[in-house]
Design a protein around this motif. Structure first.
Motif, PDB file in Angstrom:
ATOM      1  N   ILE A  85       0.844  -1.201   0.000  1.00 41.69           N
ATOM      2  CA  ILE A  85       0.000   0.000   0.000  1.00 41.69           C
ATOM      3  C   ILE A  85       0.875   1.246   0.000  1.00 41.69           C
ATOM      4  O   ILE A  85       0.643   2.187  -0.765  1.00 41.69           O
ATOM      5  N   LEU A  86       1.924   1.245   0.838  1.00 39.00           N
ATOM      6  CA  LEU A  86       2.870   2.360   0.875  1.00 39.00           C
ATOM      7  C   LEU A  86       3.566   2.533  -0.474  1.00 39.00           C
ATOM      8  O   LEU A  86       3.708   3.652  -0.972  1.00 39.00           O
ATOM      9  N   ASP A 146       0.307   3.572 -10.439  1.00 38.91           N
ATOM     10  CA  ASP A 146      -0.312   2.938  -9.286  1.00 38.91           C
ATOM     11  C   ASP A 146      -0.059   1.441  -9.369  1.00 38.91           C
ATOM     12  O   ASP A 146       0.497   0.940 -10.343  1.00 38.91           O
ATOM     13  N   LEU A 147      -0.460   0.712  -8.328  1.00 35.22           N
ATOM     14  CA  LEU A 147      -0.356  -0.731  -8.376  1.00 35.22           C
ATOM     15  C   LEU A 147      -1.265  -1.262  -9.477  1.00 35.22           C
ATOM     16  O   LEU A 147      -2.382  -0.802  -9.634  1.00 35.22           O
ATOM     17  N   GLY A 148      -0.768  -2.218 -10.218  1.00 31.08           N
ATOM     18  CA  GLY A 148      -1.548  -2.815 -11.290  1.00 31.08           C
ATOM     19  C   GLY A 148      -2.132  -4.139 -10.838  1.00 31.08           C
ATOM     20  O   GLY A 148      -2.483  -4.324  -9.676  1.00 31.08           O
ATOM     21  N   SER A 149      -2.188  -5.075 -11.748  1.00 31.69           N
ATOM     22  CA  SER A 149      -2.713  -6.392 -11.406  1.00 31.69           C
ATOM     23  C   SER A 149      -1.626  -7.221 -10.719  1.00 31.69           C
ATOM     24  O   SER A 149      -0.477  -6.818 -10.610  1.00 31.69           O
ATOM     25  N   PHE A 161       0.043  -9.809 -11.572  1.00 27.81           N
ATOM     26  CA  PHE A 161       1.147 -10.327 -12.372  1.00 27.81           C
ATOM     27  C   PHE A 161       1.981  -9.238 -13.045  1.00 27.81           C
ATOM     28  O   PHE A 161       2.858  -9.555 -13.844  1.00 27.81           O
ATOM     29  N   GLU A 162       1.746  -7.996 -12.732  1.00 30.92           N
ATOM     30  CA  GLU A 162       2.543  -6.921 -13.327  1.00 30.92           C
ATOM     31  C   GLU A 162       3.797  -6.676 -12.504  1.00 30.92           C
ATOM     32  O   GLU A 162       3.761  -6.676 -11.278  1.00 30.92           O
ATOM     33  N   ILE A 163       4.914  -6.450 -13.183  1.00 35.89           N
ATOM     34  CA  ILE A 163       6.192  -6.266 -12.509  1.00 35.89           C
ATOM     35  C   ILE A 163       6.198  -4.997 -11.660  1.00 35.89           C
ATOM     36  O   ILE A 163       6.800  -4.969 -10.591  1.00 35.89           O
ATOM     37  N   ARG A 164       5.510  -3.953 -12.105  1.00 35.90           N
ATOM     38  CA  ARG A 164       5.506  -2.712 -11.317  1.00 35.90           C
ATOM     39  C   ARG A 164       4.803  -2.904  -9.981  1.00 35.90           C
ATOM     40  O   ARG A 164       5.184  -2.310  -8.987  1.00 35.90           O
ATOM     41  N   THR A 165       3.801  -3.769  -9.938  1.00 38.51           N
ATOM     42  CA  THR A 165       3.121  -4.073  -8.682  1.00 38.51           C
ATOM     43  C   THR A 165       4.103  -4.696  -7.697  1.00 38.51           C
ATOM     44  O   THR A 165       4.179  -4.305  -6.536  1.00 38.51           O
ATOM     45  N   TRP A 166       4.871  -5.650  -8.178  1.00 38.66           N
ATOM     46  CA  TRP A 166       5.840  -6.339  -7.324  1.00 38.66           C
ATOM     47  C   TRP A 166       6.967  -5.408  -6.894  1.00 38.66           C
ATOM     48  O   TRP A 166       7.366  -5.417  -5.732  1.00 38.66           O
ATOM     49  N   LEU A 167       7.469  -4.596  -7.813  1.00 45.59           N
ATOM     50  CA  LEU A 167       8.556  -3.676  -7.466  1.00 45.59           C
ATOM     51  C   LEU A 167       8.102  -2.640  -6.451  1.00 45.59           C
ATOM     52  O   LEU A 167       8.808  -2.358  -5.474  1.00 45.59           O
ATOM     53  N   LEU A 168       6.927  -2.060  -6.666  1.00 42.84           N
ATOM     54  CA  LEU A 168       6.406  -1.087  -5.710  1.00 42.84           C
ATOM     55  C   LEU A 168       6.132  -1.726  -4.352  1.00 42.84           C
ATOM     56  O   LEU A 168       6.401  -1.121  -3.308  1.00 42.84           O
ATOM     57  N   ALA A 169       5.622  -2.947  -4.351  1.00 41.30           N
ATOM     58  CA  ALA A 169       5.344  -3.643  -3.086  1.00 41.30           C
ATOM     59  C   ALA A 169       6.637  -3.948  -2.338  1.00 41.30           C
ATOM     60  O   ALA A 169       6.719  -3.767  -1.119  1.00 41.30           O
ATOM     61  N   ILE A 170       7.661  -4.387  -3.051  1.00 40.61           N
ATOM     62  CA  ILE A 170       8.931  -4.708  -2.403  1.00 40.61           C
ATOM     63  C   ILE A 170       9.613  -3.450  -1.891  1.00 40.61           C
ATOM     64  O   ILE A 170      10.131  -3.431  -0.765  1.00 40.61           O
ATOM     65  N   VAL A 171       9.606  -2.373  -2.674  1.00 42.10           N
ATOM     66  CA  VAL A 171      10.203  -1.115  -2.219  1.00 42.10           C
ATOM     67  C   VAL A 171       9.454  -0.588  -0.997  1.00 42.10           C
ATOM     68  O   VAL A 171      10.072  -0.156  -0.011  1.00 42.10           O
TER      69      VAL A 171
END
Length: 88
Positions: free
Chosen positions: A41-42, A54-57, A59-69
């Motif tokens: 969420i952060l 913003d966060l995508g679905s 399976f999107e890489i940007r979702t995972w990268l934003l979540a990990i960061v």
């Protein structure tokens, strides 16, 4: 993304963040999952504010990268707070 997707994303993002920042952390799988979910969420807020994305679905890489960061940032804050409390 459904609640099950958030739980899986949170658990994996929290585990990856703990693997990147190894150390002695209290708490087990529940704390890892909560750090990952709140970190996602952060990360979504940071991605929206800084990059305009913003966060995508699931399976999107940007979702995972934003979540990990986001989980890394939250894990750092968590360690600062718990580290100060244990030394006082």
């Amino acid at each position: 993304m459904g609640i099950l997707g958030w739980i899986v994303l949170g658990l994996l993002a929290g585990a990856i963040a703990k693997a990147i920042m190894p150390g002695k952390d209290p708490g087990g799988i529940i704390i890892t999952m909560l750090i990952g979910i709140v970190g996602a969420i952060l990360g979504g807020f940071i991605g929206s504010a800084v990059f305009g994305t913003d966060l995508g679905s699931f399976f999107e890489i940007r979702t995972w990268l934003l979540a990990i960061v986001g989980a890394l940032i939250l894990l750092g804050i968590y360690r600062l707070v718990t580290g100060r409390r244990s030394h006082a």
